[in-house]
Design a protein around this motif. Structure first.
Motif, short mmCIF file in Angstrom:
data_model
loop_
_atom_site.label_atom_id
_atom_site.label_comp_id
_atom_site.label_asym_id
_atom_site.label_seq_id
_atom_site.Cartn_x
_atom_site.Cartn_y
_atom_site.Cartn_z
N ILE A 68 44.31 46.53 43.44
CA ILE A 68 43.32 47.04 42.47
C ILE A 68 42.46 45.89 41.95
N LEU A 69 43.06 44.72 41.66
CA LEU A 69 42.28 43.56 41.21
C LEU A 69 41.26 43.15 42.26
N HIS A 70 41.70 43.16 43.51
CA HIS A 70 40.79 42.81 44.61
C HIS A 70 39.61 43.79 44.67
N ALA A 71 39.91 45.08 44.54
CA ALA A 71 38.85 46.09 44.61
C ALA A 71 37.89 45.97 43.44
N LEU A 72 38.42 45.67 42.25
CA LEU A 72 37.56 45.52 41.07
C LEU A 72 36.62 44.33 41.23
N ARG A 73 37.14 43.26 41.77
CA ARG A 73 36.29 42.08 41.96
C ARG A 73 35.16 42.38 42.95
N ARG A 74 35.46 43.19 43.96
CA ARG A 74 34.40 43.56 44.91
C ARG A 74 33.31 44.40 44.23
N LEU A 120 33.64 43.24 38.94
CA LEU A 120 34.39 43.34 37.69
C LEU A 120 35.51 42.31 37.69
N GLU A 121 35.96 41.96 36.51
CA GLU A 121 37.10 41.06 36.40
C GLU A 121 38.00 41.56 35.30
N ARG A 132 35.61 44.39 32.42
CA ARG A 132 34.23 44.15 32.00
C ARG A 132 33.44 43.63 33.17
N GLY A 133 32.22 43.91 33.14
CA GLY A 133 31.35 43.45 34.23
C GLY A 133 31.09 41.97 34.14
N ARG A 134 30.89 41.38 35.29
CA ARG A 134 30.55 39.95 35.31
C ARG A 134 29.15 39.73 34.80
#
Length: 290
Positions: A262-268, A271-272, A288-290
């Motif tokens: 899920i963290l990997h997908a959010l970064r794509r 998001l972080e 939150r968005g970058r």
């Protein structure tokens, strides 16, 4: 006998019609009560013919026909008893001719009853076979519906964020199930316009060659749709199976667990994940968005 029964035909037919009406509930629905006088007349007409010719084939044919029309065996047996009593009451004493007439009537009624019984037996057999087939179809349809429900319940596709789907797999993965899973997943990917699909195999107990091939095919199908496939929850023994079978995993991201997926997908998605301030309970993390 013909000389005796001729003048008595109408009286006997009237008596026979009354008996059939009294036993109408033993007939099947195909034979309505208003036709019973006609049936009684047919029975008496054939008795008159049998008394003169002695031909059994028309009697059997009449019995089969009446059985097909719905005349019940119990109704005919009731008619036979009454008809024999009527004949005995009307014959002139116990002369040889009278006894012969009773024997003729009894032979006729026996042939008629046997023919109706045989027809009823055939119809009961047909009904039994039809009921058996209907039951087998119902069981088959029920089993198919239960399999469909089980598959749907065992492969829930969950959206965890915009354009991110998670598919947790539980239980044995074979070719048939993998095909259905792929179909459901691709449909959801298209409907939700997912950009990342996470396949969690933590609940898959073993990864044989069949399961590995199924996972690779599903991932390739996602890739063809432009969806990023992520495989998580690979156990050590599953990793060895992938390695031993030289599975072609190029382009497929393999991560340790669902959280990392899920963290990997959010970064794509740009998001972080950040930790929340300690005083706030029940909200350990936020996006939150970058």
């Amino acid at each position: 006998m013909q000389s005796w029964i001729g003048p008595e035909r109408q009286a006997l037919a009237k008596s026979a019609a009354k008996v059939l009406k009294d036993n109408a509930l033993h007939n099947r629905s195909g034979l309505p009560p208003f036709r019973l006088p006609q049936v009684a007349q047919q029975i008496l007409d054939e008795l008159f013919h049998f008394s003169s010719a002695g031909d059994t084939a028309p009697v059997v044919s009449l019995g089969q026909k009446l059985g097909q029309q719905g005349l019940g065996l119990r109704a005919l047996l009731g008619l036979s008893r009454v008809l024999l009593r009527e004949v005995l009451a009307r014959l002139p004493g116990s002369t040889p001719g009278a006894l012969e007439a009773v024997a003729h009537v009894n032979d006729y009624l026996t042939l008629l009853v046997d023919a109706v019984a045989e027809q009823e037996k055939r119809e009961v057999g047909v009904q039994r076979d039809e009921m058996q087939l209907a039951l087998e179809r119902a069981i088959h349809n029920r089993e198919r519906e239960l399999r469909r429900v089980i598959i749907e319940l065992s492969t829930p596709i969950m959206p965890v964020y915009d354009h991110i789907l998670v598919l947790p797999l539980i239980g044995k993965l074979d070719t048939e199930r993998a095909g259905r899973i792929t179909e459901c997943l691709l449909r959801e990917v298209v409907d939700r316009q997912a950009r990342t699909a996470i396949i969690d195999v933590t609940g898959v107990p073993a990864m044989d060659a069949e399961a590995v091939d199924a996972l690779v095919r599903t991932a390739r199908a996602l890739d063809l749709l432009g969806t990023h496939p992520v495989l998580v929850g690979i156990r050590p023994e599953a990793a060895r199976a992938l390695s031993d079978q030289d599975a072609h995993l190029a382009g497929i991201v393999v991560l340790a667990n669902l959280q990392s997926g899920i963290l990997h997908a959010l970064r794509r998605e740009g998001l972080e994940v950040c930790g929340s301030p300690p005083p706030q309970r029940g909200a350990a993390r936020s996006y939150r968005g970058r």
